[in-house]
Design an enzyme around this catalytic site. Structure first.
Site, PDB file in Angstrom:
ATOM      1  N   ASP A  81       5.623   3.738 -14.976  1.00  0.00           N
ATOM      2  CA  ASP A  81       4.565   4.319 -14.980  1.00  0.00           C
ATOM      3  C   ASP A  81       3.606   3.982 -13.767  1.00  0.00           C
ATOM      4  O   ASP A  81       3.637   2.851 -13.131  1.00  0.00           O
ATOM      5  CB  ASP A  81       3.569   4.330 -16.299  1.00  0.00           C
ATOM      6  CG  ASP A  81       3.222   2.653 -16.449  1.00  0.00           C
ATOM      7  OD1 ASP A  81       4.217   1.910 -16.460  1.00  0.00           O
ATOM      8  OD2 ASP A  81       2.183   2.554 -17.035  1.00  0.00           O
ATOM      9  N   ARG A 125       7.710 -19.146 -13.547  1.00  0.00           N
ATOM     10  CA  ARG A 125       7.871 -20.360 -14.270  1.00  0.00           C
ATOM     11  C   ARG A 125       8.064 -20.277 -15.507  1.00  0.00           C
ATOM     12  O   ARG A 125       8.041 -19.381 -16.157  1.00  0.00           O
ATOM     13  CB  ARG A 125       6.209 -20.890 -14.434  1.00  0.00           C
ATOM     14  CG  ARG A 125       5.345 -19.985 -15.270  1.00  0.00           C
ATOM     15  CD  ARG A 125       3.760 -20.323 -15.113  1.00  0.00           C
ATOM     16  NE  ARG A 125       3.630 -21.652 -15.043  1.00  0.00           N
ATOM     17  CZ  ARG A 125       3.188 -22.400 -16.342  1.00  0.00           C
ATOM     18  NH1 ARG A 125       3.417 -21.670 -17.464  1.00  0.00           N
ATOM     19  NH2 ARG A 125       2.900 -23.730 -16.289  1.00  0.00           N
ATOM     20  N   HIS A 143      -2.457  -2.756  -7.482  1.00  0.00           N
ATOM     21  CA  HIS A 143      -3.526  -1.969  -8.228  1.00  0.00           C
ATOM     22  C   HIS A 143      -4.768  -1.513  -7.037  1.00  0.00           C
ATOM     23  O   HIS A 143      -5.415  -0.783  -7.151  1.00  0.00           O
ATOM     24  CB  HIS A 143      -4.456  -2.710  -9.218  1.00  0.00           C
ATOM     25  CG  HIS A 143      -3.563  -2.820 -10.554  1.00  0.00           C
ATOM     26  ND1 HIS A 143      -3.952  -2.718 -11.843  1.00  0.00           N
ATOM     27  CD2 HIS A 143      -2.116  -2.889 -10.694  1.00  0.00           C
ATOM     28  CE1 HIS A 143      -3.071  -2.958 -12.602  1.00  0.00           C
ATOM     29  NE2 HIS A 143      -1.947  -3.016 -11.827  1.00  0.00           N
ATOM     30  N   GLU A 153       3.440   0.916 -19.448  1.00  0.00           N
ATOM     31  CA  GLU A 153       2.919  -0.501 -19.056  1.00  0.00           C
ATOM     32  C   GLU A 153       1.510  -0.873 -18.841  1.00  0.00           C
ATOM     33  O   GLU A 153       1.018  -1.649 -19.470  1.00  0.00           O
ATOM     34  CB  GLU A 153       4.046  -1.367 -18.134  1.00  0.00           C
ATOM     35  CG  GLU A 153       3.974  -2.604 -18.023  1.00  0.00           C
ATOM     36  CD  GLU A 153       2.436  -3.367 -17.569  1.00  0.00           C
ATOM     37  OE1 GLU A 153       2.223  -4.121 -18.134  1.00  0.00           O
ATOM     38  OE2 GLU A 153       2.006  -2.831 -16.556  1.00  0.00           O
ATOM     39  N   GLU A 154       1.067   0.065 -17.939  1.00  0.00           N
ATOM     40  CA  GLU A 154      -0.336  -0.130 -17.653  1.00  0.00           C
ATOM     41  C   GLU A 154      -1.319   0.289 -18.867  1.00  0.00           C
ATOM     42  O   GLU A 154      -2.418   0.524 -18.689  1.00  0.00           O
ATOM     43  CB  GLU A 154      -0.575   0.773 -16.466  1.00  0.00           C
ATOM     44  CG  GLU A 154       0.112   0.187 -15.032  1.00  0.00           C
ATOM     45  CD  GLU A 154      -0.226  -0.918 -14.603  1.00  0.00           C
ATOM     46  OE1 GLU A 154      -1.147  -1.746 -15.012  1.00  0.00           O
ATOM     47  OE2 GLU A 154       0.421  -1.475 -13.614  1.00  0.00           O
TER      48      GLU A 154
HETATM   49 ZN    ZN Z   1      -0.222  -3.370 -12.783  1.00  0.00          ZN
HETATM   50 ZN    ZN Z   2       3.048  -3.788 -13.078  1.00  0.00          ZN
END
Ligand code: ZN
Ligand code: ZN
Length: 411
Positions: free
Chosen positions: A86, A187, A375, A144-145
């Site tokens: 997305d 990590r 972003h 996901e966002e």
């Molecule tokens: Zn993002």
């Molecule tokens: Zn992302």
């Protein structure tokens, strides 16, 4: 030389993967319904010997590749590779030939590179399927966002789609700044925070601004709660298991001389362990209720759970890191000292399956320190790293399946 075949195949199909990324970049879509992106993924996978299914409640794509290598017993291992699909409600401000054609929408988080990389991994592994000692699930995920696509995909059977449970899962994310192009970083342990939302409504009784003693003024009480939450964070939580509370919205009243009935605020709450996460939501409730009651007012607290903590399984992370170093050399890996307080819904997979999530810099400029971040309307991603992403995902699946099946063969 380990990984030579995957790197070779990745560089051979590299131009096609980059072309796919640029095609996707022009058609960014938001949230859970990504029909054009889904179509592009289905077309890119067409012709491969895969079992492909699409989501019911969202436009996800799940593809299963059956490996033909190794022992053909029933208990063959399964590995999952994930790419999110997305985009964001951002107006692109980049002078690209392949700039977004959808007004107000942009692949500003590089998920177009993730999709192209995952398609590449599917093509590479398909080519090498005679040596693949188990099955691979390719997870093409919307949302996901926000509002989150991983959890509904899990509910729709993602982790059992191969007929046997997934044994290990891997994902990667690209970044447009901070590290030189091609640097891998990450990590073990907590990598990204849990992100939850809390709403507080302080319920008083309105009246005339000149006679507050005849009303129940919710505004000073709400202010007191906001400040007390910051004190609470520093007094009730271990600094080495940090919590962040940010009140990003605060509202109440209409005019200077009117005491309103109520005041409301909303906070984002970030934490790095499930213990701190559970504790912080209890404590917010306690502080808000206690302060409101002390002033004779009432309070309503609403919790909107978001994404859990993204945790890299130590063994899976060590394996992923070793694979990165084998494929790309020690010089391309950097240890990430601290987790990030951002969040990621791959964590819903990570809660159920040992997993590793790694980051890759796609920063196109020398001055990576000052390059626009993900972003930003100017976030630019150098897609020359797409074949590397494809090669890594493919190599992780190949190696993990070989390792898991050799362990199962041992008595
Ligand atoms: Zn993002
Ligand atoms: Zn992302």
């Amino acid at each position: 030389m380990p990984g030579v075949r995957t790197l070779d195949l990745a560089s051979r199909i590299g131009p096609e993967l980059i072309a796919l990324r640029r095609e996707l970049h022009q058609i960014p879509e938001l949230g859970l319904e990504l029909p054009l992106t889904q179509q592009a993924v289905l077309e890119a996978l067409a012709g491969l010997d895969l079992e492909v299914t699409t989501g019911t409640g969202l436009s996800s794509v799940v593809a299963v590749l059956r490996g033909r290598g190794g022992d053909r017993s029933a208990d063959r291992p399964v590995v999952l590779l994930r790419g999110d699909m997305d985009a964001l409600p951002v107006t692109e401000d980049l002078p690209l030939d392949h700039v977004s054609r959808h007004p107000g929408l942009m692949h500003a988080c590089g998920h177009d590179l993730h999709v192209a990389g995952l398609v590449g991994a599917a093509r590479i592994l398909h080519e090498l399927r005679d040596d693949l000692e188990g099955d691979v699930v390719f997870m093409f995920q919307p949302g996901e966002e926000g509002p989150g696509g991983a959890e509904p995909m899990v509910r729709e059977g993602l982790l059992e789609v191969a007929g046997r449970p997934v044994d290990a899962a891997y994902a990667l994310h690209v970044y447009s700044s901070e590290h030189p192009l091609g640097t891998w970083f990450g990590r073990p342990g907590p990598l990204m925070a849990a992100s939850d939302e809390v709403g507080v409504r302080v319920v008083g009784a309105g009246g005339h601004g000149s006679q507050p003693f005849r009303a129940k003024d919710p505004i000073p009480v709400a202010c007191e709660i906001v400040l007390a939450l910051q004190t609470m964070v520093t007094r009730a939580f271990d600094v080495f298991d940090p919590v962040v509370i940010t009140v990003g919205k605060f509202a109440g009243g209409t005019k200077d001389n009117i005491i309103p009935d109520d005041a409301v605020f909303e906070a984002t709450v970030r934490s790095l362990s499930e213990e701190a996460r559970a504790q912080v939501s209890r404590r917010i409730e306690q502080v808000a209720t206690g302060i409101a009651e002390a002033h004779g007012l009432a309070v309503e607290v609403t919790h909107l759970p978001g994404y859990p903590v993204t945790v890299n399984d130590p063994d899976e992370y060590a394996f992923a890191k070793a694979t990165i170093v084998d494929l790309f050399g020690e010089g391309r890996y950097t240890h990430q000292r601290d987790p990030e307080m951002g969040s990621e819904d791959f964590s819903f997979v990570g809660q159920l399956v040992p997993s590793a999530y790694v980051n890759l810099s796609a920063c196109p400029v020398e001055d990576h320190e000052h390059a626009p971040d993900n972003h930003s309307p100017r976030a630019d991603f150098d897609d020359s790293v797409v074949p590397d992403g494809a090669a890594l995902l493919a190599e992780l699946a190949l190696r993990r399946l070989a390792d898991l099946s050799s362990r199962r063969r041992r008595p």
